[in-house]
Design a protein around this motif. Structure first.
Motif, mmCIF file in Angstrom:
data_model
loop_
_atom_site.group_PDB
_atom_site.id
_atom_site.type_symbol
_atom_site.label_atom_id
_atom_site.label_comp_id
_atom_site.label_asym_id
_atom_site.label_seq_id
_atom_site.Cartn_x
_atom_site.Cartn_y
_atom_site.Cartn_z
ATOM 1 N N ILE A 232 17.096 -38.997 8.209
ATOM 2 C CA ILE A 232 18.091 -38.239 7.446
ATOM 3 C C ILE A 232 18.541 -36.960 8.149
ATOM 4 O O ILE A 232 19.747 -36.665 8.160
ATOM 5 N N PRO A 233 17.644 -36.136 8.739
ATOM 6 C CA PRO A 233 18.141 -34.911 9.391
ATOM 7 C C PRO A 233 19.196 -35.187 10.462
ATOM 8 O O PRO A 233 20.216 -34.489 10.522
ATOM 9 N N ASN A 234 18.972 -36.196 11.303
ATOM 10 C CA ASN A 234 19.971 -36.535 12.325
ATOM 11 C C ASN A 234 21.257 -37.050 11.701
ATOM 12 O O ASN A 234 22.364 -36.765 12.193
ATOM 13 N N LEU A 235 21.121 -37.821 10.629
ATOM 14 C CA LEU A 235 22.308 -38.336 9.948
ATOM 15 C C LEU A 235 23.128 -37.189 9.370
ATOM 16 O O LEU A 235 24.355 -37.142 9.541
ATOM 17 N N VAL A 236 22.468 -36.276 8.685
ATOM 18 C CA VAL A 236 23.167 -35.133 8.093
ATOM 19 C C VAL A 236 23.819 -34.288 9.172
ATOM 20 O O VAL A 236 24.967 -33.852 9.032
ATOM 21 N N GLU B 173 32.204 -31.273 3.441
ATOM 22 C CA GLU B 173 31.494 -32.046 2.413
ATOM 23 C C GLU B 173 30.125 -31.428 2.151
ATOM 24 O O GLU B 173 29.086 -32.099 2.177
ATOM 25 N N ARG B 174 30.110 -30.120 1.872
ATOM 26 C CA ARG B 174 28.842 -29.401 1.782
ATOM 27 C C ARG B 174 27.986 -29.890 0.620
ATOM 28 O O ARG B 174 26.769 -30.000 0.757
ATOM 29 N N GLN B 175 28.582 -30.182 -0.514
ATOM 30 C CA GLN B 175 27.795 -30.556 -1.689
ATOM 31 C C GLN B 175 27.045 -31.866 -1.448
ATOM 32 O O GLN B 175 25.863 -31.989 -1.771
ATOM 33 N N VAL B 176 27.736 -32.833 -0.854
ATOM 34 C CA VAL B 176 27.102 -34.123 -0.586
ATOM 35 C C VAL B 176 25.975 -33.966 0.425
ATOM 36 O O VAL B 176 24.880 -34.526 0.260
ATOM 37 N N LEU B 177 26.213 -33.181 1.474
ATOM 38 C CA LEU B 177 25.190 -32.952 2.486
ATOM 39 C C LEU B 177 23.985 -32.211 1.894
ATOM 40 O O LEU B 177 22.834 -32.531 2.204
ATOM 41 N N THR B 178 24.263 -31.260 1.024
ATOM 42 C CA THR B 178 23.177 -30.501 0.384
ATOM 43 C C THR B 178 22.355 -31.394 -0.534
ATOM 44 O O THR B 178 21.125 -31.288 -0.581
ATOM 45 N N ASP B 179 23.028 -32.276 -1.255
ATOM 46 C CA ASP B 179 22.316 -33.181 -2.163
ATOM 47 C C ASP B 179 21.335 -34.066 -1.402
ATOM 48 O O ASP B 179 20.206 -34.290 -1.843
ATOM 49 N N THR C 31 19.974 -33.462 1.563
ATOM 50 C CA THR C 31 18.898 -32.633 2.112
ATOM 51 C C THR C 31 17.888 -32.262 1.039
ATOM 52 O O THR C 31 16.666 -32.317 1.262
ATOM 53 N N ASN C 32 18.375 -31.874 -0.136
ATOM 54 C CA ASN C 32 17.471 -31.484 -1.224
ATOM 55 C C ASN C 32 16.663 -32.675 -1.732
ATOM 56 O O ASN C 32 15.461 -32.544 -2.044
ATOM 57 N N ALA C 33 17.311 -33.839 -1.839
ATOM 58 C CA ALA C 33 16.600 -35.031 -2.303
ATOM 59 C C ALA C 33 15.502 -35.414 -1.313
ATOM 60 O O ALA C 33 14.399 -35.800 -1.709
ATOM 61 N N ARG C 34 15.776 -35.292 -0.039
ATOM 62 C CA ARG C 34 14.752 -35.582 0.972
ATOM 63 C C ARG C 34 13.596 -34.587 0.872
ATOM 64 O O ARG C 34 12.423 -34.968 1.006
ATOM 65 N N ALA C 35 13.913 -33.325 0.639
ATOM 66 C CA ALA C 35 12.863 -32.306 0.517
ATOM 67 C C ALA C 35 11.955 -32.592 -0.674
ATOM 68 O O ALA C 35 10.729 -32.442 -0.585
ATOM 69 N N ARG C 36 12.549 -33.014 -1.792
ATOM 70 C CA ARG C 36 11.734 -33.314 -2.981
ATOM 71 C C ARG C 36 10.803 -34.495 -2.721
ATOM 72 O O ARG C 36 9.643 -34.493 -3.174
ATOM 73 N N VAL C 37 11.285 -35.489 -2.001
ATOM 74 C CA VAL C 37 10.442 -36.628 -1.667
ATOM 75 C C VAL C 37 9.289 -36.186 -0.768
ATOM 76 O O VAL C 37 8.142 -36.611 -0.945
ATOM 77 N N GLY C 38 9.592 -35.333 0.195
ATOM 78 C CA GLY C 38 8.565 -34.883 1.127
ATOM 79 C C GLY C 38 7.495 -34.024 0.486
ATOM 80 O O GLY C 38 6.367 -33.948 0.993
ATOM 81 N N GLN C 39 7.807 -33.383 -0.627
ATOM 82 C CA GLN C 39 6.841 -32.498 -1.292
ATOM 83 C C GLN C 39 5.943 -33.233 -2.281
ATOM 84 O O GLN C 39 5.006 -32.639 -2.815
ATOM 85 N N MET C 40 6.202 -34.504 -2.514
ATOM 86 C CA MET C 40 5.445 -35.234 -3.514
ATOM 87 C C MET C 40 4.099 -35.682 -2.965
ATOM 88 O O MET C 40 3.989 -36.129 -1.827
ATOM 89 N N ASN C 41 3.058 -35.562 -3.799
ATOM 90 C CA ASN C 41 1.746 -36.131 -3.509
ATOM 91 C C ASN C 41 1.531 -37.286 -4.480
ATOM 92 O O ASN C 41 1.050 -37.098 -5.587
ATOM 93 N N VAL C 42 1.914 -38.467 -4.043
ATOM 94 C CA VAL C 42 1.903 -39.621 -4.941
ATOM 95 C C VAL C 42 0.535 -40.278 -4.940
ATOM 96 O O VAL C 42 -0.126 -40.378 -3.905
#
Length: 215
Positions: free
Chosen positions: A50-54, A64-70, A72-83
């Motif tokens: 995702i970082p390279n894609l963004v 298209e800042r809002q789409v790019l931000t969405d 990035t933020n969604a990826r960050a939330r996934v990365g912070q999860m301890n499932v």
């Protein structure tokens, strides 16, 4: 003598546990763990893209800042999860977060349709191929994990394994919620470019008037 008696007792216990499904429970439990590790591995593979894609999209479509931000933020939330795959609520939250990331990615890919120069960029096309391949791997890994959990749960709920499972504290495992069975075998569409137009329907044959009788 005591050593021999102890060995005989251990052998008896081993045979008893094997007959009650203990060994099979261990094997199936390990298979589920391996299946889950592969699911996490493929989701991480997508997150790493995702970082390279963004960054690539940003170079052509910075507005298209809002789409790019969405994304990035969604990826960050996934990365912070301890499932914890053995906890139903934790697995549900993990699935929701991954679904949110999938939705954000889909919106980003729709936006790229408006930028022909971006779609012709070789780096972007390489990312497209990697992302498509990763989505396919995620689908395969999820489908296999679902099957492994179903097999494990069915086994430990059957007699006499259920007695062994209760004695040693093996419970049924939560699974991915699949609202549509087709989701197991069909990965999300991440195609770029315009789809070929559907062929026009063939014209209906014209009916000819019946010949008039001669006078």
């Amino acid at each position: 003598m005591q050593s021999f008696t102890r060995m005989m007792f251990l052998a008896f216990v081993a045979v008893l546990l094997s007959g009650c499904g203990y060994n099979s429970i261990q094997q199936k439990d390990e298979q589920v763990k391996a299946g889950w590790a592969e699911v996490l591995n493929q989701y991480k593979r997508r997150a790493d893209l995702i970082p390279n894609l963004v960054q690539t999209v940003e170079g052509y479509a910075n507005q298209e800042r809002q789409v790019l931000t969405d994304v990035t933020n969604a990826r960050a939330r996934v990365g912070q999860m301890n499932v914890n795959a053995d906890d139903a609520e934790s697995l549900k939250q993990f699935q929701a977060a991954q679904g949110e990331l999938s939705g954000a990615l889909s919106r980003l890919l729709v936006v790229t349709e408006n930028y022909p120069n971006l779609k012709s960029d070789q780096g972007f096309r390489d990312l497209q191929a990697q992302l498509e391949g990763t989505e396919n791997r995620i689908t395969v890994a999820r489908g296999r994990y679902i099957q492994l959990v179903q097999d494990y749960n069915t086994y430990i709920r059957s007699f006499p394994q259920l007695i062994t499972a209760k004695i040693f504290g093996y419970d049924t495992k939560p699974n991915f919620a699949v609202e549509n069975e087709a989701q197991i075998s069909q990965p999300p569409a991440v195609k770029f470019g315009n789809q070929p137009p559907a062929p026009a329907p063939a014209p209906a044959p014209q009916q000819q008037a019946p010949p008039q009788p001669a006078n």
